[in-house]
Design a protein around this motif. Structure first.
Motif, short mmCIF file in Angstrom:
data_model
loop_
_atom_site.label_atom_id
_atom_site.label_comp_id
_atom_site.label_asym_id
_atom_site.label_seq_id
_atom_site.Cartn_x
_atom_site.Cartn_y
_atom_site.Cartn_z
N ASP A 70 13.00 -4.17 -10.26
CA ASP A 70 13.44 -2.78 -10.06
C ASP A 70 12.87 -2.20 -8.78
N THR A 71 11.59 -2.48 -8.53
CA THR A 71 10.95 -1.96 -7.32
C THR A 71 11.63 -2.49 -6.07
N ILE A 72 11.91 -3.79 -6.05
CA ILE A 72 12.50 -4.41 -4.87
C ILE A 72 13.93 -3.91 -4.64
N TYR A 73 14.73 -3.83 -5.70
CA TYR A 73 16.16 -3.56 -5.54
C TYR A 73 16.55 -2.09 -5.70
N HIS A 78 2.06 -12.96 -0.52
CA HIS A 78 3.05 -11.96 -0.92
C HIS A 78 2.84 -11.58 -2.40
N LYS A 79 2.56 -12.57 -3.24
CA LYS A 79 2.43 -12.33 -4.68
C LYS A 79 1.16 -11.56 -5.03
N LYS A 124 1.05 -5.76 -3.56
CA LYS A 124 0.15 -4.75 -4.13
C LYS A 124 -0.19 -3.67 -3.11
N ARG A 125 -0.37 -4.05 -1.87
CA ARG A 125 -0.69 -3.06 -0.83
C ARG A 125 0.45 -2.06 -0.67
N ARG A 126 1.66 -2.50 -0.91
CA ARG A 126 2.82 -1.61 -0.75
C ARG A 126 3.12 -0.82 -2.02
N PHE A 127 3.02 -1.49 -3.18
CA PHE A 127 3.53 -0.87 -4.41
C PHE A 127 2.48 -0.66 -5.50
N GLY A 128 1.26 -1.13 -5.28
CA GLY A 128 0.18 -0.81 -6.21
C GLY A 128 -0.05 -1.77 -7.35
N SER A 129 0.73 -2.83 -7.46
CA SER A 129 0.53 -3.82 -8.52
C SER A 129 0.83 -5.20 -7.96
#
Length: 333
Positions: A107-110, A288-289, A294-299
């Motif tokens: 959901d975050t990516i798309y 990336h994983k 995490k730096r971008r989205f927090g998880s």
């Protein structure tokens, strides 16, 4: 709300729901594995709860329901273009807690990473998710380390015990259908520990980006991309234009799964490639994983399902890689 009902009544309910939904769940495909007499557990359409493989982990994730392996986006001629129609039915997907966290990553990516992907959204908006509990940890799972072993963010939880079915419903359609059934408290099964434990470094020093550590994977990885294709949170794709043989000026554009490990993924016009070395590809995926996302989205992007470890033909362990990277990070600091 929790209910206790019978297997026969639940199957009748899903038969009724199948008029508006295609129901997907992990199911056993006998003899469909890599070798003779090896079964595969992957997602497929079901018509009976008995078809669902509750006791074992699926070899593949749920993501192909929302992200088809090959998806036609639009059709074209030399004069016009027509967007592909959306599926006529919605979907109901049975999945485990870690995969529900994987759904959040998709959901975050798309949906939140820039412009909304309308092809993903139109499938996502008409999909319901039913949790399958985990009574025991599976091989190579490290969901507890990732905090994904338990989730309440589902439309329903279902547990089958013989001819009895326990349901925790967060979906008004199920509440209406189960009116009159015995009400009870239903708590989803979840594990509290895994045999595999990982420790993720808080930050990865820039000096480790070019570390000889990654060369070990360059020597072992065969660039098959299987780890990416079974991962619930790998979202990369490429585009293919298919021209029809009867009319070379008409065809369709498809979105097709791609992999950062497979040859050609970073190729550019002029023949330049950013990551020819397989060790560099492993570095890109790992960081990336557990770092970039995490730096971008927090998880963390990784959910700890362990499917990448299960499927690798060279027995490369993503969990071991994380732990070794954590050790190297401590030495650097």
């Amino acid at each position: 709300m929790g209910y206790q009902t019978t297997l026969a009544k639940m199957n009748a309910l899903f038969a009724d729901l199948s008029k508006d939904y295609v129901i997907y769940a992990p199911k056993r495909f006998v003899g469909d594995g890599t070798f003779v007499n090896i079964d595969t557990i992957r997602y497929g359409e079901i018509t009976d709860l008995a078809e669902i493989e509750f006791a074992e982990k699926s070899d593949y994730s749920f993501k192909e329901v929302l992200l088809p392996i090959s998806e036609t986006l639009f059709y074209f001629t030399e004069n016009e273009m027509k967007e592909a129609d959306a599926p006529k039915k919605g979907a109901i997907v049975f999945l485990r807690s870690c995969d529900l966290y994987g759904l959040k990553r998709l959901d975050t990516i798309y949906l939140e990473n820039g412009a909304v992907d309308t092809y993903y959204k139109r499938l996502r908006d008409h999909t319901k998710f039913i949790l399958m509990g985990c009574e025991n940890s599976f091989e190579n799972c490290f969901c507890v380390s990732m905090g994904t072993q338990k989730s309440n963010d589902y439309d329903a939880y279902i547990k089958v015990e013989g001819h009895t079915v326990l349901v925790d419903s967060h979906w008004d359609v199920l509440d209406t259908a189960l009116t009159g059934e015995a009400q009870t408290i239903v708590i989803a099964d979840s594990v509290t520990a895994n045999e595999t434990v990982v420790t993720i470094p808080e930050t990865v020093p820039q000096t480790l980006f070019e570390s000889p550590f990654w060369e070990d994977y360059g020597n072992r990885c065969i660039a098959c991309g299987r780890c990416n294709f079974v991962c619930p949170t790998c979202t990369c794709f490429t585009m293919q234009d298919i021209f029809y043989t009867d009319n070379g000026k008409a065809g369709e554009r498809r979105r097709v799964w791609a992999s950062c490990h497979v040859d050609g993924y970073t190729d550019m016009a002029g023949g330049h490639a950013f990551r020819n070395d397989k060790g560099q590809r492993m570095r890109f995926k790992v960081l990336h994983k557990i770092n970039d996302y995490k730096r971008r989205f927090g998880s963390h992007m990784c959910i700890g399902c362990g499917r990448c470890d299960d499927v690798c033909p060279e027995y490369i362990s993503f969990a071991n890689c994380i732990n070794e990277l954590n050790t190297l990070t401590k030495e650097e600091i």
